[in-house]
Design a protein around this motif. Structure first.
Motif, mmCIF file in Angstrom:
data_model
loop_
_atom_site.group_PDB
_atom_site.id
_atom_site.type_symbol
_atom_site.label_atom_id
_atom_site.label_comp_id
_atom_site.label_asym_id
_atom_site.label_seq_id
_atom_site.Cartn_x
_atom_site.Cartn_y
_atom_site.Cartn_z
ATOM 1 N N GLN A 156 -5.881 10.906 30.990
ATOM 2 C CA GLN A 156 -6.902 11.958 30.888
ATOM 3 C C GLN A 156 -7.368 12.271 32.305
ATOM 4 O OE1 GLN A 156 -10.389 9.368 29.207
ATOM 5 N NE2 GLN A 156 -11.201 10.520 30.954
ATOM 6 N N CYS A 157 -8.168 13.323 32.454
ATOM 7 C CA CYS A 157 -8.742 13.658 33.755
ATOM 8 C C CYS A 157 -9.836 12.639 34.126
ATOM 9 C CB CYS A 157 -9.343 15.058 33.687
ATOM 10 S SG CYS A 157 -10.156 15.549 35.226
ATOM 11 N N SER A 158 -9.859 12.190 35.384
ATOM 12 C CA SER A 158 -10.899 11.243 35.823
ATOM 13 C C SER A 158 -12.289 11.858 35.770
ATOM 14 C CB SER A 158 -10.630 10.791 37.255
ATOM 15 O OG SER A 158 -9.478 10.017 37.311
ATOM 16 N N SER A 190 -13.083 14.120 33.488
ATOM 17 C CA SER A 190 -13.139 14.670 32.120
ATOM 18 C C SER A 190 -13.467 16.158 32.134
ATOM 19 C CB SER A 190 -14.116 13.887 31.231
ATOM 20 O OG SER A 190 -15.425 13.889 31.736
ATOM 21 N N CYS A 191 -12.698 16.902 32.933
ATOM 22 C CA CYS A 191 -12.931 18.347 33.053
ATOM 23 C C CYS A 191 -12.531 19.074 31.774
ATOM 24 C CB CYS A 191 -12.140 18.913 34.230
ATOM 25 S SG CYS A 191 -10.374 19.119 33.887
ATOM 26 N N CYS A 192 -11.715 18.419 30.958
ATOM 27 C CA CYS A 192 -11.233 19.047 29.716
ATOM 28 C C CYS A 192 -10.961 17.932 28.709
ATOM 29 C CB CYS A 192 -9.949 19.839 29.990
ATOM 30 S SG CYS A 192 -8.624 18.813 30.690
ATOM 31 N N HIS A 230 -1.824 13.572 38.160
ATOM 32 C CA HIS A 230 -2.861 14.590 38.295
ATOM 33 C C HIS A 230 -3.202 15.244 36.961
ATOM 34 C CE1 HIS A 230 -3.556 14.579 42.562
ATOM 35 N NE2 HIS A 230 -2.249 14.466 42.762
ATOM 36 N N CYS A 231 -4.419 15.705 36.876
ATOM 37 C CA CYS A 231 -4.856 16.461 35.696
ATOM 38 C C CYS A 231 -4.219 17.848 35.747
ATOM 39 C CB CYS A 231 -6.383 16.569 35.718
ATOM 40 S SG CYS A 231 -7.032 17.760 34.538
ATOM 41 N N PRO A 232 -3.542 18.254 34.683
ATOM 42 C CA PRO A 232 -2.887 19.572 34.693
ATOM 43 C C PRO A 232 -3.889 20.725 34.683
ATOM 44 C CG PRO A 232 -2.660 18.518 32.554
ATOM 45 C CD PRO A 232 -3.315 17.516 33.444
ATOM 46 N N ASN A 233 -5.116 20.433 34.335
ATOM 47 C CA ASN A 233 -6.119 21.500 34.233
ATOM 48 C C ASN A 233 -6.812 21.774 35.572
ATOM 49 O OD1 ASN A 233 -7.666 23.389 32.635
ATOM 50 N ND2 ASN A 233 -9.398 21.965 32.892
ATOM 51 N N CYS A 234 -7.353 20.722 36.214
ATOM 52 C CA CYS A 234 -8.118 20.927 37.453
ATOM 53 C C CYS A 234 -7.401 20.423 38.698
ATOM 54 C CB CYS A 234 -9.493 20.266 37.348
ATOM 55 S SG CYS A 234 -9.442 18.453 37.450
ATOM 56 N N GLY A 235 -6.299 19.675 38.505
ATOM 57 C CA GLY A 235 -5.567 19.154 39.658
ATOM 58 C C GLY A 235 -6.161 17.878 40.227
HETATM 59 ZN ZN ZN Z 1 -9.286 17.714 35.290
#
Ligand code: ZN
Length: 269
Positions: free
Chosen positions: A135-137, A139-141, A167-172
């Motif tokens: 998951q994103c560290s 939690s952007c999504c 990396h998070c695919p949403n925010c990088g």
């Molecule tokens: Zn993210």
């Protein structure tokens, strides 16, 4: 002990459904560390003893924001360890049992070894999450995604990684395992909510029936597995070589997971 094994086998034979509760002790016979106490953790990770880092400090969500290399070295090492370790024969015994009786697994382990042994995702609740999902560290999504390999190599000599972080695919931003950490304000809970729902549905289906819990290698320090077994099963078998205290009517097997399951298996099949 013989009497207890026979009693456990009879309890399982008479059960309408089986709740398997598995803690860190379940993986020990596969060769996995159970991080028992601070010293136990440092025996596995002497590098972290030199840094005076405890398990609680390493299992901190904030560490991904401030010391990503150190914490990804730690989780990367564990990811590879769990991936390269075969679950012991006790998992196969439980899998076979699950084919003869409705079975649900409640585990605090993040290694995915029940699924690796053939259990379906919808019959497992991984109470502390899974190292095989990220998951994103920040939690952007709400995204949670499965990984089968890491984009970096582990360097154990200087506690570093060679390659790039997931990396998070949403925010990088830096991604992290979808594992529930201590004081975890960034935890993304979608997968856990689905697993909880599956568990409640299973309990509903077997409401009022004779559910027998086989609690394996579950400690008292973080007692989620013990609590789940006690609250949801009419009868309990406790397999634990260290902490095997019981209440009236429960069956203690002060043995390792594999030894106990082999002995029970001989009387079941
Ligand atoms: Zn993210």
């Amino acid at each position: 002990m013989r009497e207890n094994i026979e009693a456990a086998a009879k309890l399982i034979s008479d059960a309408d459904a089986i709740l398997i509760g598995a803690g860190a002790g379940m993986g020990v016979d596969s060769g996995l560390p159970d991080f028992r106490g601070k010293q136990g953790f440092w025996n596995t990770y002497p590098q972290l003893k030199h840094l005076n880092k405890s398990f609680q400090e390493m299992a901190s969500s904030d560490l991904f924001l401030v010391e990503p290399e150190l914490v990804w070295w730690f989780y990367g090492h564990r990811f590879n360890l769990y991936k390269n370790t075969a679950p012991h024969d006790g998992f196969d015994i439980l899998k076979r049992l699950s084919l003869s009786k409705p079975t649900f697994v409640f585990t605090s382990n993040v290694d995915g070894h029940f699924q690796k042994s053939g259990f379906n995702n919808n019959q497992v609740i991984e109470r502390h999450g899974s190292i095989n999902h990220l998951q994103c560290s920040y939690s952007c999504c709400d995204d949670i995604w499965k990984i089968t390999r890491l984009p970096f190599k582990i360097n154990n000599l200087n506690i570093s990684i060679e390659g790039h972080y997931p990396h998070c695919p949403n925010c990088g931003g830096i991604a992290r395992p979808n594992i529930m950490m201590f004081n975890d304000q960034w935890w993304v809970s979608g997968r856990a909510r689905q697993q909880n729902q599956n568990f409640y549905d299973w309990l509903d289906t077997h409401w009022g029936k004779n559910i027998v819990a086989i609690e394996i290698g579950a400690g008292t320090e973080i007692s989620t597995v013990r609590t789940a077994c006690l609250h949801n099963a009419k009868n309990l078998i406790r397999i634990n070589p260290f902490q095997c205290d019981i209440s009236k009517g429960q069956i203690p097997l002060k043995m390792s997971a594999l030894d106990a399951l082999i002995e029970i298996d001989k009387l079941l099949f």
